[in-house]
Design an enzyme around this catalytic site. Structure first.
Site, PDB file in Angstrom:
ATOM      1  CG  HIS A 121      -0.177   0.032   2.522  1.00 41.31           C
ATOM      2  ND1 HIS A 121       0.220   1.196   3.134  1.00 41.31           N
ATOM      3  CD2 HIS A 121       0.247  -0.975   3.333  1.00 41.31           C
ATOM      4  CE1 HIS A 121       0.845   0.914   4.266  1.00 41.31           C
ATOM      5  NE2 HIS A 121       0.884  -0.398   4.410  1.00 41.31           N
ATOM      6  CG  ASP A 122      -0.452   4.312   1.232  1.00 38.12           C
ATOM      7  OD1 ASP A 122      -1.238   5.126   0.729  1.00 38.12           O
ATOM      8  OD2 ASP A 122      -0.766   3.547   2.168  1.00 38.12           O
ATOM      9  N   GLY A 139       4.899  -1.526   2.364  1.00 35.50           N
ATOM     10  CA  GLY A 139       4.115  -0.313   2.237  1.00 35.50           C
ATOM     11  C   GLY A 139       4.946   0.955   2.286  1.00 35.50           C
TER      12      GLY A 139
END
Length: 271
Positions: A121-122, A139
């Site tokens: 994520h991100d 992440g």
């Protein structure tokens, strides 16, 4: 040529597909998905809500784009996973969408994600990058343009990998990788500048020498990071590459990889 969609594919009526998009059998494209012109979606690929895929991309069988983040802090907030133009996503790659932290996971244009790679994520990946087979990226990682990450490497959360850097295969990257450098090992250590990569991309001999001089200061003079940057500002030619190196070092939150292999372990070309 208009869209060529297999009758065995599952396409949500709210998905937006551009011209000349091809979707193979058993692929699934959910709602809130946008796919650009000329992109090919292979069999059994899954494109979840929040996916934004550019034009002329290739998404190979088994890939999963915009899956829910593997983050215990994720509370279902809206986020996206975005892929630029002319990017290839090979078999069984997983690209999780963002969280409240950034709201987006992003892969640039003309980038290659090889089979079994995971993007957490991100994470932000630049243009013209090559991420080799089975690389595991946690992440909130940031990877600059033209970076190469070798197969089976693991990248710790919040790490940054600078532009034109090269991470050798099976490396464990726990700290930031400075631009234009090569690292290898577990934990990853500096083994020289990415000399071959820079030559291939048209950097002049003079530009490469400035990069080399900067890292001689950073790795061989026994200075800490702030001392090294001060020395660079004072004594080295103020080129675009030097400014990028200094900015990367001074903005690092996890710290730039400072350890290096012994000279005997460094090839003559990268020394």
């Amino acid at each position: 040529m208009e869209q060529l969609i297999s009758p065995r594919a599952e396409i949500h009526p709210e998905a937006v597909l551009g011209k000349n998009v091809v979707v193979e059998a058993f692929a699934k494209i959910d709602k809130d998905v946008i796919i650009g012109d000329g992109t090919w979606i292979g069999a059994n690929a899954v494109i979840y809500p929040g996916a934004r895929i550019g034009k002329e991309c290739k998404i190979f069988p088994g890939a999963v784009i915009a899956g829910v983040p593997q983050d215990l802090k994720f509370k279902g907030e809206y986020s996206t996973a975005e892929i630029g133009d002319f990017t290839t996503v090979r078999e069984y790659v997983t690209v999780n969408r963002g969280t409240a932290s950034k709201g987006i996971t992003k892969v640039g244009s003309h980038t290659l994600l090889m089979a079994y790679t995971h993007l957490g994520h991100d994470t932000l990946v630049g243009d013209y990058c090559v991420i080799a087979n089975s690389v595991q990226i946690a992440g909130e990682v940031e990877i600059g343009d033209w970076a190469v990450v070798g197969g089976a490497s693991a990248i710790h959360q919040f790490v940054r990998i600078g532009a034109h850097a090269m991470v050798s295969g099976m490396a464990g990257v726990l700290s930031d990788v400075a631009p234009y450098t090569k690292v290898f090992g577990l934990p990853a250590a500096y083994i020289g500048i990415n000399y071959i990569g820079l030559k291939r991309r048209g950097f002049s001999k003079e530009q490469i020498e400035v990069v080399h001089d900067a890292y001689r200061v950073f790795y061989q003079q026994g200075m800490n990071a702030s001392q090294a940057v001060t020395y660079m500002k004072t004594y080295l030619e103020n080129t675009e590459q030097l400014v990028e190196i200094m900015d990367f070092i001074t903005s690092s939150r996890r710290g730039v990889i400072k350890n290096s292999f012994k000279k005997s372990a460094v090839t003559e070309e990268s020394a």
